[in-house]
Design an enzyme around this catalytic site. Structure first.
Site, PDB file in Angstrom:
ATOM      1  N   LYS A  76      56.381  -0.469  13.609  1.00  0.00           N
ATOM      2  CA  LYS A  76      56.327   1.241  13.623  1.00  0.00           C
ATOM      3  C   LYS A  76      57.827   1.865  14.396  1.00  0.00           C
ATOM      4  O   LYS A  76      57.906   0.989  15.451  1.00  0.00           O
ATOM      5  CB  LYS A  76      55.145   1.821  14.434  1.00  0.00           C
ATOM      6  CG  LYS A  76      54.941   3.277  14.194  1.00  0.00           C
ATOM      7  CD  LYS A  76      53.777   3.745  14.993  1.00  0.00           C
ATOM      8  CE  LYS A  76      53.630   5.227  14.715  1.00  0.00           C
ATOM      9  NZ  LYS A  76      52.465   5.786  15.600  1.00  0.00           N
ATOM     10  N   SER A 151      49.411   8.872  12.691  1.00  0.00           N
ATOM     11  CA  SER A 151      51.006   8.872  12.459  1.00  0.00           C
ATOM     12  C   SER A 151      51.675   7.390  12.220  1.00  0.00           C
ATOM     13  O   SER A 151      52.803   7.432  11.700  1.00  0.00           O
ATOM     14  CB  SER A 151      51.706   9.088  14.210  1.00  0.00           C
ATOM     15  OG  SER A 151      51.279   8.130  15.075  1.00  0.00           O
ATOM     16  N   SER A 175      46.041   7.107  15.761  1.00  0.00           N
ATOM     17  CA  SER A 175      47.256   6.916  14.927  1.00  0.00           C
ATOM     18  C   SER A 175      47.315   5.520  14.144  1.00  0.00           C
ATOM     19  O   SER A 175      48.351   5.321  13.258  1.00  0.00           O
ATOM     20  CB  SER A 175      48.523   7.050  15.498  1.00  0.00           C
ATOM     21  OG  SER A 175      48.760   8.731  15.644  1.00  0.00           O
TER      22      SER A 175
END
Lengths: 484, 481
Positions: A76, A151, A175
């Site tokens: 990420k 996210s 997330s």
């Protein structure tokens, strides 16, 4: 090769069916060809990947291969990667090349993984749909008109689209779990303090926790083995031995006591999603688990408490983006104040600014007691609810989200409605507990995630339960049409 | 109208740790800009602070030394504000729960009494970097070497009633932190910095007046001058019917005045909240005990002991215990001399202090070691040399000519104690000065000094003064008719 799980790839590499270099070349080519469909990657790092793949093959030739040697992964884009842009999905850090590796990145590197690139995310991890990314939203491989969740939406989309078998994510209010649920993959948010936060760009420090995302529980266990453990660079990281998370995967779950929090099955839960969860409960019953209804009365307060605490911490954490030392700086600032205002005004997107404003307000003189202090008190009550429940049961089970993935743009003008989609995941972060989401079926043609919540540091038990379920179900192997 | 001054001081003490409070970077002063700032000090995305335990131990040591409560659990908080030399946009400090609370320091007043000054709290925090406004035509340079240096902020109660008391408190505090070896005390380099809160009120008024904070007054002299200026300004303002505005003012040493920096309305709302990156600081009984063991004898106790053990008066004892280094030096001299406490005090305070002063050297750089000075005192005591000759030997030692005995030997400075030799000189002088002999015998007792001087001169200063006196009296006979 791209349809294989990490465990399968690991075995194939060891058996010499193909090399890490071949595997990496194949996936890089696939990313090149298919990333445009899902926008899962912000940055792809082919040179570094090929170099790492060769090093992995060499290590294997020397007889030094571990289970993750040569396994392609992606991070990420809030994990700092030495020499590689770490954008956090923000214009603010579009030009930021990190001079160091996050502890998680370093550990996975040492374990022999091959980083293919950095995945898309909501700006500074603030969002539930990936729509706040400066690089445009990642898309749900099951339906490109729909959000992948957020996210860690790029991470989830990348795994679901078979661009990479495993990724890192971070989970502040859901997330990891929410995008895993929405994209039909598995994701684990470890206990707060289990995985180092050093080098993971902070959103809300007391809630942020990095974790693995992959196709199934076994792969999560393999990744967590490398990621977890004490880090002297993170004061909130806990010095506690790391078990082999793969060791108990296949153990029987007969007699496992699972609690069903009634608040997770009340109004707001989509009826089709509820049916999928009910079917999963039956599956677990057949595996020998025993169910009991429990209550988490204060969980209903988790969304408001979270939206005080997380923005408050964020408003402070994001103060360092001031245009002085790194990141975006506005053109021709007139003076210091102008530089601050325009650099931050132009560098941050709307949702980030909204949360900075909310957080600043919550911490302001005269409001602190009413908001921040009160929210912390609520947080303690929520934690106590879980502690009480865990006196009766070994883990909790429920839906990860109240509904399946929504359409892109559907909620952008209604942030509060979007915030409420995290109603089942947020309480876990406030309580610091480990939890995971695994695919449990489909509703309206879209994946549904099942959430398991454990006691502190009970990741091995969660993974065991998930693995046993995945042994008797096939939802985790379902592939989005067109990505076979 | 009689006015009373009320002063409270906030002192920032830079702790003498090797590395920074939340990172491993060095705290050494004077390096090239930004060479001692690591990723954590730069506030890069993703970095986290890790508390330096040494800084905690130093704060605990200070707490114990001022008789304070050391909190079993204290909490780091973030103080949020924007400034280019504050890399994270917040300073990590302590707010609601400081590590040290409710201590005190006793200061000596000019009338010989002592006064107890309350210390409200002392908390740990990190220093900011420096903004360099020169050398960058139209721009500002940032040096983050200092960012993250550990500070102990020590806040006094508003117990001080004059600039003189404020200075006495500061000097006492300065001496204490150096005794404790938690600060190098270097005020030029900013290791010991002071902000003063000053207000005035009518004598007898139970309420405090509006206070003004004077920032960064960094020498004892400036503190005194800044406070006196500010007190006068406030009294003038009030007496002419004005009101004191709560504000922060900056002292300008060149113009000897304070200037407004910002008013209360312009003050930042720092939005303090507990730093989620750091755990509460736990000080348990074991740590307390361990730190207590490292506590040195404190200045007040040492002064008392010097008075009792060495028979010194309060003034001498105060001077000699002003720093731990000087007190150690003195005691070393006493030991070496075999217990000549008073002469040792005189020599340290007069000859040694004078020589250090003249040469601009620090005590630790003195060419005359305590062993050397102790030996010298011994030679005076055993009659080898006179006090006067000893000064010559001291000077020679200062110039690096060697140990006292070596110098006495080499220069032939040994006192003549051979009676016959002195007698011969006495006879010569008496014979050469018949007029003075007459005067002496006529009752002019003072003339004896003349003879002593003459014989001394003839002996090259080496005659034993006591012996000489005795001989002269014998030879000259009784003075007076």
């Amino acid at each position: 090769m791209h349809d294989k799980t990490i465990a399968e790839l690991s075995a194939a590499l060891q058996a010499g069916e193909f090399s890490a270099l071949e595997l990496t070349q194949h996936l890089l080519a696939r990313i090149e060809a298919r990333n445009g469909d899902v926008n899962a990657f912000i940055t792809v790092t082919p040179e570094l990947a090929l170099e790492a793949a060769k090093a992995a093959d060499a290590a294997r030739a020397r007889g030094e291969a571990g289970p993750l040697t040569g396994i392609p992964i992606a991070h990420k884009d809030l994990f700092c990667t030495d020499g590689v842009r770490t954008s956090c999905g923000s214009k603010m850090l579009d030009n930021f090349i990190s001079p160091y590796d996050a502890t998680v990145v370093e550990r996975l590197k040492v374990a022999g993984t091959v980083m293919l690139g950095k995945t898309n995310m909501d700006e500074f991890a603030m969002g539930s749909s990936n729509e706040t990314s400066y690089y445009g939203p990642a898309k749900n491989p099951w339906d490109p008109q729909r959000v992948p969740g957020g996210s860690s939406g790029g991470s989830a989309a990348a795994v679901a689209a078979r661009l990479v078998p495993g990724v890192t994510g971070s989970d502040t209010g859901g997330s990891i779990r929410q995008p895993a649920a929405l994209c039909g993959i598995s994701g684990l948010k470890p206990t707060y303090g289990r995985v180092s936060r050093y080098g993971m760009v902070a959103f809300a420090s007391s809630l942020d926790q990095g974790g693995p995302m992959a196709r199934n529980a076994e792969d999560l266990a393999l990744l967590l083995n490398a990621m977890a453990g004490f880090d002297p660079k993170d004061s909130t990281c806990i010095d506690r031995p790391v078990p082999d998370y793969t060791a108990r995967l296949a153990a029987s779950i007969k007699g496992l006591k699972i609690g069903l929090p009634k608040e997770y099955f009340s109004e707001g839960l989509d009826a089709d999603v509820a049916k999928v969860i009910d079917a999963a409960i039956e599956e677990f019953r057949r595996l020998g688990a025993e169910f009991k209804e429990v209550s988490l009365p204060n969980v209903k307060l988790s969304v408001p408490a979270y939206y005080v605490i997380a923005p408050a911490e964020a408003s402070s954490n994001l103060s360092r983006y001031d245009g002085v030392r790194f990141g975006y700086r506005c053109e021709n600032p007139r003076d210091l104040e102008d530089m601050y205002k325009r650099s931050r005004g132009e560098g941050f997107g709307a949702e980030v600014k909204r949360r900075i404003l909310v957080g600043t307000y919550a911490l302001s003189a005269g409001y602190y007691d009413a908001y921040y202090r009160k929210a912390q008190q609520v947080r303690r009550l929520i934690r106590e609810d879980f502690v009480k429940a865990f006196a009766e049961v070994d883990m909790l089970l429920g839906p990860t989200t109240p509904d399946v993935a929504f359409r892109l743009g559907e909620m952008v003008d209604d942030p509060v409605r979007m915030y409420l989609t995290d109603v089942y995941t947020i309480a876990v972060n406030l309580a610091g507990l480990p939890a995971m989401s695994i695919p449990a079926g489909f509703a309206k043609g879209m994946p549904v995630g099942l959430q398991l919540i454990g006691r502190d540091f009970d990741e091995a038990r969660l993974l065991n339960a998930a693995h046993k379920y995945q042994q008797v179900t096939d939802w985790h192997n379902a592939c989005p049409p067109g990505f076979e | 109208m009689e006015w009373e001054t009320v002063i409270g001081l906030e002192v920032h003490v830079q702790l003498l740790t090797r590395s920074k409070i939340f990172s491993g970077a060095s705290t050494a002063y004077g390096a090239e800009p930004n060479t001692q700032a690591c990723a954590v000090d730069l506030g890069l995305p993703g970095v986290l602070p890790v508390l330096n335990e040494e800084a905690v131990r130093m704060a605990v040591k200070f707490g114990l030394a001022i008789g304070a409560e050391v909190a079993p659990r204290s909490v780091f908080a973030r103080k949020n504000y924007f400034y280019p030399d504050l890399p994270k946009g917040y300073q990590i400090s302590q707010y609601e729960l400081p590590i040290v609370a409710r201590g005190h320091l006793d200061i000596d007043l000019e009338d010989g009494t002592t006064k107890r000054i309350g210390i409200t709290r002392a908390h740990l925090e990190e220093d900011a970097g420096k903004s360099l406004h020169e050398d960058f035509a139209g721009m500002t340079g940032i040096d983050l070497n200092r960012a993250g240096t550990p500070l102990l902020e020590i806040v006094s109660e508003p117990d001080l009633r004059s600039a003189k008391e404020a200075v006495a408190y500061l000097k006492k505090l300065h001496s204490l932190v150096m005794y404790l070896e938690i600060c190098d005390g270097n005020m030029q380099e900013g290791s010991f910095r002071c902000d003063a809160n000053v207000s005035v009120r009518r004598k007898g008024d139970p309420k405090f007046g509006t206070r003004v904070e004077i920032k960064n007054v960094n020498s004892f002299r400036f503190v005194e001058r800044a406070i006196n200026y500010e007190v006068e300004r406030q009294i003038e303002l009030l007496e002419s019917g004005g009101k004191v505005v709560q504000e922060t003012r900056l002292y300008d040493a060149n113009r000897d005045e304070t200037r407004s920096m910002r008013t209360k309305e312009e003050a930042n709302d720092y939005r303090y909240f507990p730093d989620p990156d750091l755990l509460p600081v736990v000080v348990d009984a074991e740590l307390l005990a361990r730190v207590r063991e490292t506590l040195p004898e404190l200045p007040d106790a040492k002064r008392q002991r010097f008075m009792e053990e060495y028979g010194l008066n309060q003034y001498d004892a105060t001077v000699l215990t002003a720093t731990r280094e000087l007190a150690d030096y003195y005691e070393h001299v006493v030991r070496e001399s075999g217990g000549l406490a008073k002469p040792a005090a005189n020599w340290v305070m007069v000859e040694l202090a004078g020589a250090l002063n003249k040469s601009g050297l620090e005590l630790r750089d003195s060419p005359v070691t305590p062993q050397m000075l102790g030996q010298l005192l011994k030679r005076i005591q055993d009659g080898t040399i006179s006090g006067k000759i000893a000064k010559e030997v001291f000077e020679a030692m200062w110039n690096g000519e060697g140990e006292p005995d070596e110098i006495i030997e080499k220069r032939g400075l040994k006192q003549v104690t051979d009676v016959a030799a002195i007698e011969a000189l006495v006879d010569q002088v008496i014979a050469a000065n018949p007029a003075q002999v007459e005067q002496y015998r006529a009752g002019k007792d003072k003339v004896l000094g003349f003879f002593v001087g003459q014989v001394m001169k003839a002996s090259g200063g080496k005659a034993n003064p006591a012996q000489l006196n005795e001989l002269l009296r014998k030879k000259l006979g009784p003075a007076g008719g």
